[in-house]
Design an enzyme around this catalytic site. Structure first.
Site, PDB file in Angstrom:
ATOM      1  N   HIS A   1      -4.983   1.692  -7.781  1.00 26.34           N
ATOM      2  CA  HIS A   1      -4.669   2.670  -6.735  1.00 26.34           C
ATOM      3  C   HIS A   1      -5.948   3.333  -6.225  1.00 26.34           C
ATOM      4  O   HIS A   1      -6.135   3.518  -5.023  1.00 26.34           O
ATOM      5  CB  HIS A   1      -3.765   3.778  -7.296  1.00 26.34           C
ATOM      6  CG  HIS A   1      -2.418   3.324  -7.758  1.00 26.34           C
ATOM      7  ND1 HIS A   1      -2.055   3.363  -9.082  1.00 26.34           N
ATOM      8  CD2 HIS A   1      -1.341   2.848  -7.089  1.00 26.34           C
ATOM      9  CE1 HIS A   1      -0.813   2.931  -9.217  1.00 26.34           C
ATOM     10  NE2 HIS A   1      -0.355   2.604  -8.017  1.00 26.34           N
TER      11      HIS A   1
ATOM     12  N   SER B   1      -1.442  -2.231 -13.494  1.00 26.43           N
ATOM     13  CA  SER B   1      -0.117  -1.933 -12.959  1.00 26.43           C
ATOM     14  C   SER B   1       0.442  -0.741 -13.713  1.00 26.43           C
ATOM     15  O   SER B   1       0.225  -0.616 -14.928  1.00 26.43           O
ATOM     16  CB  SER B   1       0.812  -3.140 -13.156  1.00 26.43           C
ATOM     17  OG  SER B   1       2.160  -2.760 -12.974  1.00 26.43           O
TER      18      SER B   1
ATOM     19  N   ARG C   1       3.337  -0.442 -14.512  1.00 27.70           N
ATOM     20  CA  ARG C   1       4.319  -0.994 -15.452  1.00 27.70           C
ATOM     21  C   ARG C   1       3.670  -1.544 -16.711  1.00 27.70           C
ATOM     22  O   ARG C   1       4.381  -1.841 -17.682  1.00 27.70           O
ATOM     23  CB  ARG C   1       5.181  -2.054 -14.769  1.00 27.70           C
ATOM     24  CG  ARG C   1       6.177  -1.450 -13.771  1.00 27.70           C
ATOM     25  CD  ARG C   1       7.157  -2.495 -13.254  1.00 27.70           C
ATOM     26  NE  ARG C   1       8.265  -1.898 -12.524  1.00 27.70           N
ATOM     27  CZ  ARG C   1       8.340  -1.817 -11.191  1.00 27.70           C
ATOM     28  NH1 ARG C   1       7.370  -2.298 -10.440  1.00 27.70           N
ATOM     29  NH2 ARG C   1       9.381  -1.258 -10.611  1.00 27.70           N
TER      30      ARG C   1
ATOM     31  N   LEU D   1      -1.085   6.812 -11.405  1.00 33.70           N
ATOM     32  CA  LEU D   1      -2.213   6.122 -10.778  1.00 33.70           C
ATOM     33  C   LEU D   1      -3.175   5.503 -11.788  1.00 33.70           C
ATOM     34  O   LEU D   1      -3.376   6.024 -12.875  1.00 33.70           O
ATOM     35  CB  LEU D   1      -2.972   7.113  -9.886  1.00 33.70           C
ATOM     36  CG  LEU D   1      -2.125   7.783  -8.799  1.00 33.70           C
ATOM     37  CD1 LEU D   1      -2.974   8.767  -8.010  1.00 33.70           C
ATOM     38  CD2 LEU D   1      -1.489   6.753  -7.873  1.00 33.70           C
TER      39      LEU D   1
END
Ligand code: AMP
Length: 276
Positions: A34, A182, A184, A30
């Site tokens: 989020h 993100s 990622r 997170l």
């Protein structure tokens, strides 16, 4: 904060709830993006449940399922601090038993852009979100504008299949240099992290041109490609100017149109968008 791993535990928690329940589906690891969804859910609902599930069916064969970043203990700490009531973190077996065989194909909105680059991705997303909505029966479910096509796919599915839920879209949370947060982004080394700012630069160039009167989608896409071309190691998957509900490409940009892109930098594939 309750930690729930089994579907029947969620149902048992849900049943006696008198007020509204908000659901925030995530794949964990997170960040502030989020948490902005969680805060939105916290203010609008009597109870908040967050799901953490790296859903294997939305990853392609050659994608990053096995290396997707995870840190469940840290996630749980963050969610506890946000006053979340329950976390649902099921195993893959809990969500997909060995005879599982149903899949939801949402149709045209899921075909272009992410759908074209990642075949089967949105079937996986729609199916797992449908399962989560059925398991939790929330009054509201929260999704990020960061994944604009996912949002459009889920809205379409929810309408088409008559889910009794309000789908709430939350604005994209960015780092101070514009990069959309993100999970990622963890794949980026420090050089790549700097290069990654080119996504937001390209989007803002398109928006500035539109604001200055350029309504040709081709021209806006060309402007984005020109900005992206400055970074040799940024490989463009697509740039797009599309209708935000149908994801159909537009010839003429207009207020509310979705400008989006997908770019590979190192081993990260990053997506971002702006609404004109
Ligand atoms: P994920 O864990 O990547 O599946 O994301 C879970 C939810 O958080 C999705 O609805 C995403 O769109 C949303 N989200 C991810 N990143 C951001 C961000 N930077 N700002 C707002 N929402 C986000």
């Amino acid at each position: 904060m309750l930690r729930l791993h089994r579907i029947e535990q969620v149902r048992k928690w849900r049943k006696p709830q008198k007020g509204s329940v908000g659901l925030v589906p995530t794949m964990g690891f997170l960040h502030e993006g989020h948490l902005s969804l969680v805060r939105e859910a916290r203010t609008a609902n009597d109870a908040v449940i967050v799901s953490i599930f790296v859903n294997p069916t939305q990853f392609g064969q050659n994608e990053d399922l096995t290396t997707y970043p995870r840190d469940i203990e840290r996630d749980l700490e963050l969610l506890k601090d946000e006053g979340v009531d329950a976390v649902f973190a099921p195993s893959v077996e809990e969500m997909y038993n060995e005879r599982f065989s149903t899949s939801i194909a949402v149709g045209a909105v899921a075909q272009p852009l992410e759908g074209a680059t990642r075949p089967g991705h949105f079937e996986g997303v729609a199916t797992v979100v449908a399962k989560l909505l059925n398991i939790v029966s929330p009054a509201r479910a929260y999704f990020g504008q960061k994944d604009a096509q996912q949002l459009a796919v889920i809205r379409r599915m929810s309408k088409d299949l008559n889910f009794d839920v309000e789908i709430v879209a939350c604005p994209t949370v960015r780092d101070s240099d514009g990069l959309a947060m993100s999970s990622r982004n963890a794949y980026l080394n420090s050089d790549e992290r700097k290069i990654a700012t080119v996504l937001f630069k390209a989007l803002t160039a398109a928006k500035a041109a539109f604001d200055a009167g350029d309504t040709s989608a081709d021209s806006l896409k060309e402007r984005m490609r020109a900005v992206l071309a400055v970074e040799e190691s940024a490989a463009v998957d697509y740039v797009s100017v599309a209708d935000p509900d149908t994801m159909a490409e537009l010839g003429l940009a207009r207020d509310g149109a979705l400008v989006s892109l997908a770019v590979r930098i190192g081993r990260a594939r990053l997506i971002d968008n702006l609404v004109l």
